[in-house]
Scaffold this motif. Sequence first.
Motif, PDB file in Angstrom:
ATOM      1  N   THR A 157       0.857  -1.185   0.000  1.00 39.88           N
ATOM      2  CA  THR A 157       0.000   0.000   0.000  1.00 39.88           C
ATOM      3  C   THR A 157       0.895   1.239   0.000  1.00 39.88           C
ATOM      4  O   THR A 157       1.626   1.489   0.973  1.00 39.88           O
ATOM      5  CB  THR A 157      -0.924   0.026   1.226  1.00 39.88           C
ATOM      6  N   GLY A 158       0.856   1.985  -1.097  1.00 39.69           N
ATOM      7  CA  GLY A 158       1.704   3.166  -1.216  1.00 39.69           C
ATOM      8  C   GLY A 158       1.257   4.283  -0.293  1.00 39.69           C
ATOM      9  O   GLY A 158       0.072   4.574  -0.171  1.00 39.69           O
ATOM     10  N   LEU A 159       2.230   4.910   0.361  1.00 42.09           N
ATOM     11  CA  LEU A 159       1.952   6.065   1.223  1.00 42.09           C
ATOM     12  C   LEU A 159       2.579   7.295   0.571  1.00 42.09           C
ATOM     13  O   LEU A 159       2.075   7.793  -0.427  1.00 42.09           O
ATOM     14  CB  LEU A 159       2.502   5.801   2.628  1.00 42.09           C
ATOM     15  N   GLY A 165       2.897  13.538  -3.410  1.00 44.23           N
ATOM     16  CA  GLY A 165       3.259  14.754  -2.683  1.00 44.23           C
ATOM     17  C   GLY A 165       4.656  14.853  -2.124  1.00 44.23           C
ATOM     18  O   GLY A 165       5.068  15.933  -1.718  1.00 44.23           O
ATOM     19  N   SER A 166       5.448  13.768  -2.076  1.00 44.45           N
ATOM     20  CA  SER A 166       6.787  13.876  -1.504  1.00 44.45           C
ATOM     21  C   SER A 166       7.786  14.289  -2.582  1.00 44.45           C
ATOM     22  O   SER A 166       7.551  14.115  -3.773  1.00 44.45           O
ATOM     23  CB  SER A 166       7.222  12.551  -0.870  1.00 44.45           C
ATOM     24  N   ALA A 167       8.918  14.816  -2.144  1.00 46.63           N
ATOM     25  CA  ALA A 167       9.939  15.273  -3.082  1.00 46.63           C
ATOM     26  C   ALA A 167      11.051  14.250  -3.268  1.00 46.63           C
ATOM     27  O   ALA A 167      11.603  14.131  -4.357  1.00 46.63           O
ATOM     28  CB  ALA A 167      10.537  16.603  -2.601  1.00 46.63           C
ATOM     29  N   GLU A 168      11.402  13.494  -2.211  1.00 46.84           N
ATOM     30  CA  GLU A 168      12.586  12.646  -2.278  1.00 46.84           C
ATOM     31  C   GLU A 168      12.337  11.202  -1.844  1.00 46.84           C
ATOM     32  O   GLU A 168      13.023  10.301  -2.312  1.00 46.84           O
ATOM     33  CB  GLU A 168      13.696  13.227  -1.380  1.00 46.84           C
ATOM     34  N   LEU A 169      11.412  10.989  -0.935  1.00 49.33           N
ATOM     35  CA  LEU A 169      11.266   9.680  -0.322  1.00 49.33           C
ATOM     36  C   LEU A 169       9.970   8.997  -0.734  1.00 49.33           C
ATOM     37  O   LEU A 169       8.992   9.658  -1.088  1.00 49.33           O
ATOM     38  CB  LEU A 169      11.297   9.801   1.204  1.00 49.33           C
ATOM     39  N   SER A 170      10.010   7.678  -0.683  1.00 54.03           N
ATOM     40  CA  SER A 170       8.813   6.868  -0.851  1.00 54.03           C
ATOM     41  C   SER A 170       8.664   5.978   0.378  1.00 54.03           C
ATOM     42  O   SER A 170       9.648   5.444   0.888  1.00 54.03           O
ATOM     43  CB  SER A 170       8.912   5.994  -2.108  1.00 54.03           C
ATOM     44  N   THR A 171       7.424   5.837   0.824  1.00 51.13           N
ATOM     45  CA  THR A 171       7.141   4.928   1.934  1.00 51.13           C
ATOM     46  C   THR A 171       5.905   4.112   1.586  1.00 51.13           C
ATOM     47  O   THR A 171       5.025   4.581   0.849  1.00 51.13           O
ATOM     48  CB  THR A 171       6.894   5.693   3.251  1.00 51.13           C
ATOM     49  N   TRP A 172       5.843   2.886   2.090  1.00 53.55           N
ATOM     50  CA  TRP A 172       4.693   2.028   1.854  1.00 53.55           C
ATOM     51  C   TRP A 172       4.621   0.954   2.938  1.00 53.55           C
ATOM     52  O   TRP A 172       5.583   0.760   3.699  1.00 53.55           O
ATOM     53  CB  TRP A 172       4.750   1.389   0.464  1.00 53.55           C
ATOM     54  N   THR A 173       3.487   0.292   3.016  1.00 50.55           N
ATOM     55  CA  THR A 173       3.360  -0.831   3.931  1.00 50.55           C
ATOM     56  C   THR A 173       3.354  -2.124   3.119  1.00 50.55           C
ATOM     57  O   THR A 173       2.909  -2.153   1.966  1.00 50.55           O
ATOM     58  CB  THR A 173       2.080  -0.740   4.766  1.00 50.55           C
ATOM     59  N   VAL A 174       3.856  -3.188   3.737  1.00 49.26           N
ATOM     60  CA  VAL A 174       3.877  -4.525   3.140  1.00 49.26           C
ATOM     61  C   VAL A 174       3.118  -5.471   4.070  1.00 49.26           C
ATOM     62  O   VAL A 174       3.360  -5.487   5.284  1.00 49.26           O
ATOM     63  CB  VAL A 174       5.318  -5.025   2.941  1.00 49.26           C
ATOM     64  N   ARG A 175       2.230  -6.249   3.492  1.00 46.24           N
ATOM     65  CA  ARG A 175       1.516  -7.281   4.262  1.00 46.24           C
ATOM     66  C   ARG A 175       1.777  -8.623   3.585  1.00 46.24           C
ATOM     67  O   ARG A 175       1.544  -8.771   2.380  1.00 46.24           O
ATOM     68  CB  ARG A 175       0.022  -6.982   4.311  1.00 46.24           C
ATOM     69  N   MET A 176       2.293  -9.595   4.343  1.00 51.00           N
ATOM     70  CA  MET A 176       2.574 -10.921   3.814  1.00 51.00           C
ATOM     71  C   MET A 176       1.787 -11.949   4.627  1.00 51.00           C
ATOM     72  O   MET A 176       1.761 -11.888   5.864  1.00 51.00           O
ATOM     73  CB  MET A 176       4.070 -11.232   3.868  1.00 51.00           C
TER      74      MET A 176
END
Length: 260
Positions: A157-159, A165-176
């Motif tokens: 799930t992309g955050l 909206g971010s300039a440099e970073l990407s964050t997301w959650t992973v569910r396994m």
Amino acid sequence: MNVSTSTLSLTVADVDASRDFLCTHLGYEVAMADDGFASLTRKDAAVDIVLLRKGTEVLPAEQRDREAGGLILALTVTGLDAEETRLRAAGAPITMPLREEPWGERLFQMTDPNGVVVQLVEWAAPDHREDRDQEPAAHVVTPSSEDVTVSPNATMTGLASPGRGSAELSTWTVRMEAGATGPEHSISREQVWTVTAGVLEVTCDGRTQEVSAGQTLILPADRTRRIHAHEQAEAHVSMRSDGVASVPGTEGSRELPWAR
């Protein structure tokens, strides 16, 4: 009134000297020429220039002995720094070094053999500070179904990302899910994994370790890894947004859609 073109007429002592200066250093071409006269042009938006020898009878008597003193020929250009470097290397007489004015004008000046001052100008990119002041100080990202990517091994799930909206970073959650194992791969950027539920078994460069909820794992860039979930697990991942994945034995790289 419709102005179709603009021409600057300069009265100088030595027409040939100014003509050679403008053609050599500033890319002008001779459109017409005669004794004591030269008409110069460029193929872009630069003003055309007519050079007349001082004292020529073409001019009214009261103008014949006037020269172009105090006049500045200003040309707005792109790539000002490169132009300044090029002209210095060519030995052009730069009489005012490159400078930037408080109002955003960047410029430098040359002086031709007849004393005609040529100024090359470029405007600094607008600050848009006023626009920024009207924007919210921080962005709040609320994931939607469009931000979810489901693979055979995990759900991402992309955050934050450049597309959200971010300039440099990407964050997301992973569910396994329990028993799921991701493919062996590497990522071109460092990743930080914080396990928020369950336990992940991570094998990186042949070394296997378990990371439990509340622990954070730092995975270096370009290291081959494989992630397995003995039980259902979740994690929060962050990296620089330009990271891409590579799979051993295959050519090229793959973007991470949830990080874009």
